[in-house]
Write an enzyme that holds these catalytic residues in place. Structure first.
Site, PDB file in Angstrom:
ATOM      1  N   LYS A   9      -0.522  -3.970  -3.549  1.00  0.00           N
ATOM      2  CA  LYS A   9      -1.842  -3.399  -3.273  1.00  0.00           C
ATOM      3  C   LYS A   9      -1.908  -2.020  -3.888  1.00  0.00           C
ATOM      4  CE  LYS A   9      -5.286  -2.083   0.023  1.00  0.00           C
ATOM      5  NZ  LYS A   9      -5.400  -0.738  -0.578  1.00  0.00           N
TER       6      LYS A   9
ATOM      7  N   GLN B 249      -8.905   3.388  -0.714  1.00  0.00           N
ATOM      8  CA  GLN B 249     -10.189   3.239  -0.038  1.00  0.00           C
ATOM      9  C   GLN B 249     -10.610   4.554   0.631  1.00  0.00           C
ATOM     10  OE1 GLN B 249      -7.797   0.657   0.154  1.00  0.00           O
ATOM     11  NE2 GLN B 249      -9.095  -0.298  -1.405  1.00  0.00           N
TER      12      GLN B 249
ATOM     13  N   SER C  97       0.810  -1.195   0.000  1.00  0.00           N
ATOM     14  CA  SER C  97       0.000   0.000   0.000  1.00  0.00           C
ATOM     15  C   SER C  97       0.857   1.265   0.000  1.00  0.00           C
ATOM     16  CB  SER C  97      -0.917  -0.065   1.239  1.00  0.00           C
ATOM     17  OG  SER C  97      -1.955   0.844   1.192  1.00  0.00           O
TER      18      SER C  97
END
Length: 486
Positions: free
Chosen positions: A338, A342, A313
């Site tokens: 990733k 979100q 991430s």
């Protein structure tokens, strides 16, 4: 060279925390990732979404009919709230996106605690892969890492209760628990034919996200454990201090860093890149891209980023930006992969429940989408074999002709300590026995050729010492060599 890192004792069974996967998340819970939009524009966008993708009368009738049948005709009485929450989770599950989830009030509270770096539980970030709870990364220096949890480990059961068929949130709630209680985890690990049992004691842990020091050769070292709200400020405070001490090059360590806030990653990266360089690109469902560019002047020294399979991430945003916009170098292992963003939205009623929804994907400065692929380092460096072993189980005595993963762990440990058993396949043969006897003799133990608790503890103590010796951190040593030009 002595590296004063926090003690990383992988084999001591201590407390760990485990939370729902810490995604690339927006700091402001209710705003869009597209930061240039004002609040009115964002609310308008949300209203338009409702208008274009709302329920038809047929949709509502179908749902109402099913709800009524369950309430009136199901063979046992059901809780209305549980049915509604289940319907919401079912809608999100149909998206086949492990990062889009529903939090009821209790789970929402747990998520907020996690991103604020303080939570009671056990210490790794998890996601759902192939319908199994899978570790994204143990948090650096957390008891999860200390107990031997590794990226890509699959958690099969907790205290004998299978996690099969559960949602990620429900599985996490089973893994969590009151401070001081035990969680016996059944782990499936790549390369092992049998599951591994790891017992941990739950505790409350406040995570310090930054650790730094000056290495030999005026190489600054900063470890980022996750991207929380104040991580950027701490990073630049430590970097300024290192620069005042004569820093000539920099290592940024994001190994086993599961990610965190997107805004934090951007704030941290901005001063490291020349003005106008792309930090990250975010692309929405229509293919519209927003580039975030550096507004500051960059740094005059070389930067190396350390990564491994647990770097996910925001860690991948950092690694991609340093390589592609600052001519930096990545050393270590392929990252997790990733590449989505979100945002968290209220569920529409004032009961504390929320939705965490994937709203966009992020791209590296050069436009690379790394989701499920990860970032390959410039220098691929694997750690010693003992970095991946689990603790030796103490509930069985290992001896001649024993078989299993516990024997395989023993053989890897003996080899790492210089006592060559000449195999690591999990079969305890005469050569394994001979290696063990040599270890026992050299360490003042009874020379039995059997692994009892006393022998197991001594083996683990020496493995811990090797793990904590920076000379055995091959990835760190390679980074130092790269920056030293050797």
């Amino acid at each position: 060279m002595v590296l004063k890192r926090s003690t990383v004792t992988i084999l001591i069974i201590l407390s760990m925390i485990i939370g729902a996967v810490l995604s690339i998340t927006i700091v402001n819970w209710s705003t869009s990732i597209f930061a240039e939009q004002d609040e009115t524009e964002q609310e308008t966008m949300k209203e338009e979404t409702k208008d274009t993708f709302g329920f038809t009368e047929t949709d509502l009738k179908k749902m109402s009919t099913v709800f009524g049948i369950i309430g009136n005709d199901y063979y046992k009485e059901m809780d209305k709230t549980e049915i509604i929450d289940g319907a919401i989770r079912g809608m999100l599950a149909s998206l086949d996106d492990p990062y889009t989830v529903y939090y009821d009030a209790e789970q929402s509270k747990m998520f907020r605690e996690a991103v604020n770096s303080s939570i009671t539980g056990i210490g790794a970030e998890v996601t759902m892969e192939d319908n199994r709870v899978t570790v994204v990364s143990p948090i650096k220096d957390s008891p999860a890492e200390q107990a031997g949890i590794r990226a890509k480990d699959q958690i099969i059961s907790v205290n004998g209760e299978s996690l099969e068929g559960l949602t990620l949130n429900d599985a996490v709630l089973k893994i969590r628990g009151p401070k001081g209680t035990q969680a016996k985890l059944e782990i499936l690990r790549s390369g092992f034919n049998e599951t591994i049992e790891i017992i941990v004691v739950r505790d409350q842990i406040d995570i310090e996200t930054i650790q730094s020091e000056m290495l030999e050769g005026n190489i600054g070292y900063i470890e980022i454990k996750q991207f929380s709200q104040h991580t950027s400020d701490r990073f630049h405070e430590d970097l300024t201090q290192l620069e005042s001490e004569g820093l000539q090059s920099l290592i940024i360590d994001v190994r086993n860093n599961p990610g965190g806030f997107l805004d934090t990653a951007i704030e941290l990266l901005d001063p490291l890149l020349e003005e106008g360089k792309i930090i990250v690109q975010v692309e929405d469902r229509q293919g519209n891209r927003q580039e975030t560019r550096s507004k500051q002047g960059g740094k005059p020294y070389s930067i190396v980023v350390l990564t491994n399979n647990g770097s996910a991430s925001a860690s991948e945003i950092l690694a991609g930006a340093i390589r592609e916009s600052a001519d930096g170098i990545i050393v270590g292992e392929n990252t997790f992969g990733k590449g989505t963003v979100q945002n968290t939205f209220p569920s529409g009623v004032n009961d504390g429940s929320e939705l965490k929804v994937t709203i966009a994907k992020w791209l590296t400065p050069n436009g690379n989408f790394i989701n499920e692929v990860g970032i390959e380092p410039d220098y691929i460096v694997e750690q010693p074999a003992f970095y991946t072993v689990a603790p030796l189980r103490k509930d069985e005595v290992l001896s001649l002709e024993s078989v299993g993963e516990n024997v395989k762990t023993l053989q890897i440990m003996l080899e790492s300590l210089g006592f060559n058993p000449e195999r690591s396949d999990g079969f305890f043969d005469v050569k394994t026995e001979a290696a063990l006897k040599n270890f026992q003799a050299e360490n003042g133990l009874s020379v039995t050729g059997k692994v009892d608790e006393l022998t197991a503890n001594e083996i683990e103590k020496q493995i811990i010492a090797k793990f904590n010796d920076p000379e055995n951190d091959y990835q760190l040593q390679k980074a130092i060599k790269v920056l030293s030009g050797s």
